[in-house]
Design a protein around this motif. Structure first.
Motif, short mmCIF file in Angstrom:
data_model
loop_
_atom_site.label_atom_id
_atom_site.label_comp_id
_atom_site.label_asym_id
_atom_site.label_seq_id
_atom_site.Cartn_x
_atom_site.Cartn_y
_atom_site.Cartn_z
N THR A 175 0.85 -1.18 0.00
CA THR A 175 0.00 0.00 0.00
C THR A 175 0.90 1.24 0.00
OG1 THR A 175 -0.14 -0.02 2.42
CG2 THR A 175 -1.92 -1.13 1.22
N GLY A 176 0.26 2.38 -0.16
CA GLY A 176 1.00 3.65 -0.15
C GLY A 176 1.43 4.12 -1.52
N TYR A 177 0.93 3.48 -2.56
CA TYR A 177 1.31 3.87 -3.92
C TYR A 177 0.55 5.10 -4.38
CZ TYR A 177 3.79 -0.54 -4.48
OH TYR A 177 4.67 -1.57 -4.35
N LYS A 178 1.17 5.81 -5.31
CA LYS A 178 0.54 6.94 -5.99
C LYS A 178 0.53 6.65 -7.48
CE LYS A 178 1.88 10.46 -2.60
NZ LYS A 178 2.40 9.52 -1.61
N LEU A 179 -0.38 7.29 -8.18
CA LEU A 179 -0.54 7.09 -9.61
C LEU A 179 0.79 7.28 -10.34
CD1 LEU A 179 -2.83 6.58 -11.67
CD2 LEU A 179 -2.94 9.05 -11.99
N GLY A 180 1.14 6.33 -11.18
CA GLY A 180 2.34 6.42 -12.00
C GLY A 180 3.59 5.87 -11.36
N GLU A 181 3.56 5.60 -10.04
CA GLU A 181 4.74 5.03 -9.39
C GLU A 181 4.95 3.58 -9.82
OE1 GLU A 181 5.06 7.50 -5.22
OE2 GLU A 181 4.02 5.57 -5.19
N LEU A 182 6.14 3.08 -9.56
CA LEU A 182 6.45 1.69 -9.90
C LEU A 182 5.70 0.77 -8.96
CD1 LEU A 182 8.22 -0.23 -11.65
CD2 LEU A 182 9.87 -0.17 -9.78
N ARG A 183 4.74 0.04 -9.49
CA ARG A 183 3.98 -0.92 -8.68
C ARG A 183 4.75 -2.23 -8.51
NH1 ARG A 183 2.84 -3.90 -5.88
NH2 ARG A 183 1.02 -5.19 -5.57
N GLY A 184 5.49 -2.61 -9.54
CA GLY A 184 6.25 -3.86 -9.53
C GLY A 184 6.69 -4.20 -10.93
N ALA A 185 6.76 -5.50 -11.21
CA ALA A 185 7.18 -5.93 -12.55
C ALA A 185 6.68 -7.33 -12.84
CB ALA A 185 8.71 -5.90 -12.66
N PHE A 186 6.46 -7.57 -14.11
CA PHE A 186 6.28 -8.93 -14.59
C PHE A 186 7.68 -9.54 -14.67
CE2 PHE A 186 2.72 -6.56 -16.50
CZ PHE A 186 1.67 -7.27 -15.95
N THR A 187 7.81 -10.76 -14.25
CA THR A 187 9.11 -11.42 -14.28
C THR A 187 8.95 -12.80 -14.91
OG1 THR A 187 11.02 -12.10 -12.92
CG2 THR A 187 8.86 -12.17 -11.86
N LEU A 188 9.79 -13.09 -15.88
CA LEU A 188 9.70 -14.33 -16.63
C LEU A 188 11.05 -15.04 -16.60
CD1 LEU A 188 7.83 -12.06 -18.12
CD2 LEU A 188 7.52 -13.86 -19.81
N ILE A 189 11.00 -16.35 -16.66
CA ILE A 189 12.22 -17.13 -16.74
C ILE A 189 12.00 -18.31 -17.67
CG2 ILE A 189 11.65 -18.56 -14.72
CD1 ILE A 189 14.70 -18.57 -14.09
N LYS A 190 13.03 -18.62 -18.43
CA LYS A 190 13.00 -19.78 -19.33
C LYS A 190 14.30 -20.53 -19.10
CE LYS A 190 12.19 -20.95 -24.16
NZ LYS A 190 11.85 -20.38 -25.47
N MET A 191 14.17 -21.78 -18.72
CA MET A 191 15.34 -22.60 -18.49
C MET A 191 15.88 -23.11 -19.82
SD MET A 191 15.39 -22.27 -15.27
CE MET A 191 16.75 -23.35 -14.84
N LYS A 192 17.20 -23.13 -19.94
CA LYS A 192 17.82 -23.69 -21.13
C LYS A 192 17.92 -25.21 -20.93
CE LYS A 192 20.51 -19.65 -22.37
NZ LYS A 192 21.86 -19.13 -22.64
N ASP A 193 18.11 -25.92 -22.02
CA ASP A 193 18.28 -27.37 -21.92
C ASP A 193 19.44 -27.70 -21.01
OD1 ASP A 193 16.16 -27.83 -23.63
OD2 ASP A 193 17.44 -27.87 -25.41
N GLU A 194 19.24 -28.73 -20.19
CA GLU A 194 20.31 -29.16 -19.30
C GLU A 194 21.49 -29.66 -20.13
OE1 GLU A 194 20.32 -29.07 -15.98
OE2 GLU A 194 18.29 -28.29 -15.81
N PRO A 195 22.73 -29.29 -19.74
CA PRO A 195 23.88 -29.81 -20.47
C PRO A 195 24.02 -31.31 -20.26
CG PRO A 195 24.58 -28.53 -18.55
CD PRO A 195 23.09 -28.42 -18.65
N HIS A 196 24.48 -32.00 -21.30
CA HIS A 196 24.63 -33.46 -21.21
C HIS A 196 26.03 -33.84 -20.87
CE1 HIS A 196 20.59 -33.85 -22.73
NE2 HIS A 196 20.89 -33.07 -23.74
#
Length: 196
Positions: A175-196
């Motif tokens: 709480t405590g946010y004001k219009l236009g401030e940074l609320r957060g972020a979408f965060t994504l991750i994709k794992m690469k193929d495991e090394p053999h």
């Protein structure tokens, strides 16, 4: 524990053993391609969340929206991954403890905050990291007017909203946010193929 955070726990474990070696960041063109590839995933995720919250708000007001966020946001998050990408949200001021930022996310959120303060357009705030094991992406989320109903100044929130938040999120920091401030972020991750 969310799927994205369990994979990050595995990455932290590798890092603590000295098994994770960062490679150079992708070139500008590669970073741009990663951003372009993830934009539709983020857009669909954001629209699904917003639609769920707007529908709950329309039928039952802000308390219903908080309850929908509590029960439906994890379901929508789980379903939103595509093409190997796992999706989540994070913030420096989190509501759900499962959404706490890790070290890299915190660094990017602080960078986004600085850039917003300096006048950057939130639509331009992205971060990309590539290592030997994974690719990560973050996209800033600015605070919109609809967010303030449940994330605005705690002193002026509706009493029913306050009660519901304290019941569902006893350690709420969002709480405590004001219009236009940074609320957060979408965060994504994709794992690469495991090394053999």
């Amino acid at each position: 524990m969310s799927r994205i955070h369990s994979k990050l726990l595995k990455l932290r474990l590798f890092a603590s053993w000295g098994l994770l070696f960062s490679l150079a960041l992708p070139s500008h063109a590669d970073s741009r391609q990663v951003i372009d590839d993830t934009k539709p995933i983020i857009k669909q995720f954001a629209e699904s969340l917003k639609s769920e919250l707007q529908q709950a708000m329309k039928t039952g007001g802000p308390v219903a929206a908080i309850n929908a966020c509590n029960t439906q946001a994890p379901v929508i998050t789980h379903k939103s991954g595509q093409a190997g990408w796992e999706v989540a949200r994070t913030s420096l001021q989190w509501r759900n403890p499962d959404n706490q930022p890790d070290v890299w996310e915190r660094k990017q959120l602080n960078r986004f905050q600085t850039q917003l303060t300096e006048g950057a357009n939130p639509d331009t705030l992205w971060a990309v990291e590539e290592t030997e094991t994974h690719i990560r992406v973050m996209k800033a989320i600015p605070t919109q007017a609809i967010c303030l109903t449940c994330h605005g100044d705690a002193a002026t929130l509706n009493p029913d909203v306050k009660d519901t938040l304290s019941q569902l999120y006893p350690n709420d920091k969002a709480t405590g946010y004001k219009l236009g401030e940074l609320r957060g972020a979408f965060t994504l991750i994709k794992m690469k193929d495991e090394p053999h």
